[in-house]
Write a protein that holds these residues in place. Structure first.
Motif, PDB file in Angstrom:
ATOM      1  N   ASP A  88       0.864  -1.165   0.000  1.00  0.00           N
ATOM      2  CA  ASP A  88       0.000   0.000   0.000  1.00  0.00           C
ATOM      3  C   ASP A  88       0.910   1.228   0.000  1.00  0.00           C
ATOM      4  OD1 ASP A  88      -2.171  -1.714   0.193  1.00  0.00           O
ATOM      5  OD2 ASP A  88      -2.217  -1.616   2.377  1.00  0.00           O
ATOM      6  N   VAL A  89       0.462   2.315  -0.634  1.00  0.00           N
ATOM      7  CA  VAL A  89       1.294   3.512  -0.756  1.00  0.00           C
ATOM      8  C   VAL A  89       0.479   4.728  -0.339  1.00  0.00           C
ATOM      9  CG1 VAL A  89       2.690   4.940  -2.284  1.00  0.00           C
ATOM     10  CG2 VAL A  89       2.621   2.459  -2.641  1.00  0.00           C
ATOM     11  N   LEU A  90       1.040   5.527   0.567  1.00  0.00           N
ATOM     12  CA  LEU A  90       0.429   6.775   1.019  1.00  0.00           C
ATOM     13  C   LEU A  90       1.382   7.910   0.725  1.00  0.00           C
ATOM     14  CD1 LEU A  90      -1.288   7.487   4.456  1.00  0.00           C
ATOM     15  CD2 LEU A  90       0.414   9.038   3.532  1.00  0.00           C
ATOM     16  N   GLY A  91       0.886   8.919   0.018  1.00  0.00           N
ATOM     17  CA  GLY A  91       1.698  10.091  -0.270  1.00  0.00           C
ATOM     18  C   GLY A  91       0.981  11.363   0.121  1.00  0.00           C
ATOM     19  N   TYR A  92       1.750  12.333   0.596  1.00  0.00           N
ATOM     20  CA  TYR A  92       1.214  13.621   1.025  1.00  0.00           C
ATOM     21  C   TYR A  92       1.749  14.734   0.130  1.00  0.00           C
ATOM     22  CZ  TYR A  92       1.351  17.999   3.685  1.00  0.00           C
ATOM     23  OH  TYR A  92       1.278  19.326   4.057  1.00  0.00           O
ATOM     24  N   SER A  93       0.849  15.540  -0.432  1.00  0.00           N
ATOM     25  CA  SER A  93       1.211  16.709  -1.225  1.00  0.00           C
ATOM     26  C   SER A  93       2.137  16.304  -2.377  1.00  0.00           C
ATOM     27  CB  SER A  93       1.822  17.775  -0.314  1.00  0.00           C
ATOM     28  OG  SER A  93       1.888  19.027  -0.952  1.00  0.00           O
ATOM     29  N   LEU A  94       3.361  16.789  -2.433  1.00  0.00           N
ATOM     30  CA  LEU A  94       4.276  16.373  -3.493  1.00  0.00           C
ATOM     31  C   LEU A  94       4.422  14.854  -3.501  1.00  0.00           C
ATOM     32  CD1 LEU A  94       7.551  18.017  -4.599  1.00  0.00           C
ATOM     33  CD2 LEU A  94       7.586  15.602  -4.011  1.00  0.00           C
ATOM     34  N   GLY A  95       4.531  14.262  -2.332  1.00  0.00           N
ATOM     35  CA  GLY A  95       4.620  12.808  -2.238  1.00  0.00           C
ATOM     36  C   GLY A  95       3.366  12.117  -2.727  1.00  0.00           C
ATOM     37  N   GLY A  96       2.223  12.814  -2.655  1.00  0.00           N
ATOM     38  CA  GLY A  96       0.998  12.263  -3.206  1.00  0.00           C
ATOM     39  C   GLY A  96       1.066  12.147  -4.716  1.00  0.00           C
ATOM     40  N   GLY A  97       1.665  13.158  -5.358  1.00  0.00           N
ATOM     41  CA  GLY A  97       1.867  13.077  -6.799  1.00  0.00           C
ATOM     42  C   GLY A  97       2.754  11.904  -7.169  1.00  0.00           C
ATOM     43  N   VAL A  98       3.792  11.670  -6.368  1.00  0.00           N
ATOM     44  CA  VAL A  98       4.684  10.529  -6.604  1.00  0.00           C
ATOM     45  C   VAL A  98       3.927   9.222  -6.394  1.00  0.00           C
ATOM     46  CG1 VAL A  98       6.817   9.394  -5.882  1.00  0.00           C
ATOM     47  CG2 VAL A  98       6.685  11.901  -5.901  1.00  0.00           C
ATOM     48  N   ALA A  99       3.114   9.150  -5.339  1.00  0.00           N
ATOM     49  CA  ALA A  99       2.338   7.945  -5.073  1.00  0.00           C
ATOM     50  C   ALA A  99       1.372   7.652  -6.213  1.00  0.00           C
ATOM     51  CB  ALA A  99       1.581   8.094  -3.753  1.00  0.00           C
ATOM     52  N   LEU A 100       0.706   8.696  -6.706  1.00  0.00           N
ATOM     53  CA  LEU A 100      -0.240   8.514  -7.805  1.00  0.00           C
ATOM     54  C   LEU A 100       0.479   8.011  -9.053  1.00  0.00           C
ATOM     55  CD1 LEU A 100      -2.989   8.707  -9.119  1.00  0.00           C
ATOM     56  CD2 LEU A 100      -2.650  11.181  -9.364  1.00  0.00           C
ATOM     57  N   ARG A 101       1.624   8.614  -9.384  1.00  0.00           N
ATOM     58  CA  ARG A 101       2.368   8.144 -10.547  1.00  0.00           C
ATOM     59  C   ARG A 101       2.868   6.710 -10.351  1.00  0.00           C
ATOM     60  NH1 ARG A 101       0.983  10.087 -14.982  1.00  0.00           N
ATOM     61  NH2 ARG A 101       2.483   8.499 -15.663  1.00  0.00           N
ATOM     62  N   THR A 102       3.197   6.327  -9.128  1.00  0.00           N
ATOM     63  CA  THR A 102       3.617   4.944  -8.868  1.00  0.00           C
ATOM     64  C   THR A 102       2.497   3.982  -9.214  1.00  0.00           C
ATOM     65  OG1 THR A 102       5.073   5.704  -7.081  1.00  0.00           O
ATOM     66  CG2 THR A 102       4.564   3.353  -7.155  1.00  0.00           C
ATOM     67  N   ALA A 103       1.273   4.313  -8.789  1.00  0.00           N
ATOM     68  CA  ALA A 103       0.134   3.443  -9.088  1.00  0.00           C
ATOM     69  C   ALA A 103      -0.171   3.412 -10.580  1.00  0.00           C
ATOM     70  CB  ALA A 103      -1.088   3.911  -8.302  1.00  0.00           C
ATOM     71  N   ILE A 104      -0.006   4.548 -11.267  1.00  0.00           N
ATOM     72  CA  ILE A 104      -0.267   4.605 -12.706  1.00  0.00           C
ATOM     73  C   ILE A 104       0.794   3.833 -13.486  1.00  0.00           C
ATOM     74  CG2 ILE A 104      -0.265   6.166 -14.697  1.00  0.00           C
ATOM     75  CD1 ILE A 104      -1.606   8.278 -12.849  1.00  0.00           C
ATOM     76  N   GLN A 105       2.056   4.032 -13.126  1.00  0.00           N
ATOM     77  CA  GLN A 105       3.158   3.443 -13.891  1.00  0.00           C
ATOM     78  C   GLN A 105       3.461   2.002 -13.500  1.00  0.00           C
ATOM     79  OE1 GLN A 105       5.153   7.864 -13.754  1.00  0.00           O
ATOM     80  NE2 GLN A 105       6.554   6.168 -13.499  1.00  0.00           N
ATOM     81  N   HIS A 106       3.140   1.632 -12.258  1.00  0.00           N
ATOM     82  CA  HIS A 106       3.459   0.295 -11.750  1.00  0.00           C
ATOM     83  C   HIS A 106       2.243  -0.266 -11.008  1.00  0.00           C
ATOM     84  CE1 HIS A 106       7.716   1.180 -12.630  1.00  0.00           C
ATOM     85  NE2 HIS A 106       7.453   2.376 -12.128  1.00  0.00           N
ATOM     86  N   PRO A 107       1.120  -0.439 -11.693  1.00  0.00           N
ATOM     87  CA  PRO A 107      -0.120  -0.809 -11.008  1.00  0.00           C
ATOM     88  C   PRO A 107      -0.045  -2.138 -10.260  1.00  0.00           C
ATOM     89  CG  PRO A 107      -0.334  -1.059 -13.393  1.00  0.00           C
ATOM     90  CD  PRO A 107       0.936  -0.318 -13.154  1.00  0.00           C
ATOM     91  N   GLY A 108       0.774  -3.064 -10.745  1.00  0.00           N
ATOM     92  CA  GLY A 108       0.870  -4.350 -10.070  1.00  0.00           C
ATOM     93  C   GLY A 108       1.541  -4.293  -8.720  1.00  0.00           C
ATOM     94  N   LEU A 109       2.270  -3.203  -8.452  1.00  0.00           N
ATOM     95  CA  LEU A 109       2.989  -3.079  -7.178  1.00  0.00           C
ATOM     96  C   LEU A 109       2.166  -2.406  -6.090  1.00  0.00           C
ATOM     97  CD1 LEU A 109       6.567  -1.978  -8.351  1.00  0.00           C
ATOM     98  CD2 LEU A 109       5.868  -4.218  -7.480  1.00  0.00           C
ATOM     99  N   VAL A 110       1.102  -1.696  -6.464  1.00  0.00           N
ATOM    100  CA  VAL A 110       0.337  -0.906  -5.497  1.00  0.00           C
ATOM    101  C   VAL A 110      -1.008  -1.590  -5.236  1.00  0.00           C
ATOM    102  CG1 VAL A 110      -0.643   1.349  -4.954  1.00  0.00           C
ATOM    103  CG2 VAL A 110       1.469   1.186  -6.300  1.00  0.00           C
TER     104      VAL A 110
END
Length: 265
Positions: A88-110
């Protein structure tokens, strides 16, 4: 705790607690310490993996622009380095953008995604917030010396003299336009959006983002059959700047991470 060599970067991470892994990604100019007020509540139920992103905290900068996409690849590489098939991935503010891109680019990992005070497009911030982001540069970084974020950076960064550089490179990132709406609409990862009721993001954008995830289109039904897999939480009495330290945050996040997601009808 220690460093992982990923993508030409020595990425600092810390592991706390036991259970299903939950990755924490801090906001701009921050570090893993940003989550210190809520860490005990999270580690009581989860194994927390907190990361210092490129150029932040204990992770020294490298000769690579700051981009949400490359920062997301770093997170994915860390999960593979730790032999974790998913987290599971939780990101805040700038880190939220990184978390969202992680789920988009690597959906199998999130497995599940939590975005705190995060828009899905740059124009999702209030105009005055965008103006402040556009002005961030080395000069502003110098003006921020002596503030708590700078004091933390000066204490833990491998090269404390890079503080103005961090502001310049982050400002360049924040001035870049982006709109991930189409990718959000195609996202299959169950997602929790968490905002303050006095956030730096308008309530209208919160509703728009939730709508892209399938929320807010219909009544859930008396038995919740039509409830979307994703959820929205607006926490009262908070702002963009104190939401990450509020006990209301883990109180909203932990039930989402453990509830059963119904299969689509």
């Amino acid at each position: 705790m220690g460093y992982a060599d990923v993508n030409g970067l020595r990425l600092w991470y810390e592991v706390h607690g036991n259970g299903r892994p939950l990755v924490l990604l801090h906001g701009g100019y921050g570090a893993v310490e940003m989550f210190a007020p809520v860490l005990p509540a999270l580690t009581a139920r989860r194994q927390v993996i907190a990361v210092d992103l490129q150029g932040h905290g204990r992770t020294a900068d490298v000769d690579r622009p700051l981009r949400y996409e490359s920062l997301a690849d770093d997170v994915a590489a860390l999960l593979r380095h730790l032999d974790l098939p998913e987290a599971d991935v939780l990101g805040y503010s700038l880190g939220g953008g990184v978390a969202l891109r992680t789920a988009i680019q690597h959906p199998g990992l999130v497995r599940r995604l939590v975005l705190v005070s995060t828009p899905c497009r740059r124009q999702g911030w209030y105009p005055e917030v965008l103006a402040a982001m556009a002005a961030q540069d080395e000069r502003v970084g110098e003006q921020m010396r002596g503030t708590p974020p700078h004091e933390l950076y000066a204490r833990i960064a491998p090269r404390p003299e890079d503080w103005p550089r961090l502001w310049a490179r982050t400002g360049e990132l924040l001035r870049r336009e982006y709109d991930w709406s189409a990718e959000v609409a195609a996202l299959a990862t169950p997602t929790l959006l968490v905002y303050a009721d006095a956030d730096a993001i308008p309530v209208t954008h919160m509703a728009h983002f939730y709508g892209l995830l399938g929320g807010g289109h219909r009544d859930a039904g008396w038995d919740g059959t039509d409830r979307p897999a994703s959820r929205l939480a607006v926490l009262p009495g908070l702002t963009h700047y104190d939401i990450v330290a509020s006990p209301a945050l883990p109180a909203a996040v932990l039930p989402f991470l453990t509830h059963e997601v119904r299969a689509p009808q």
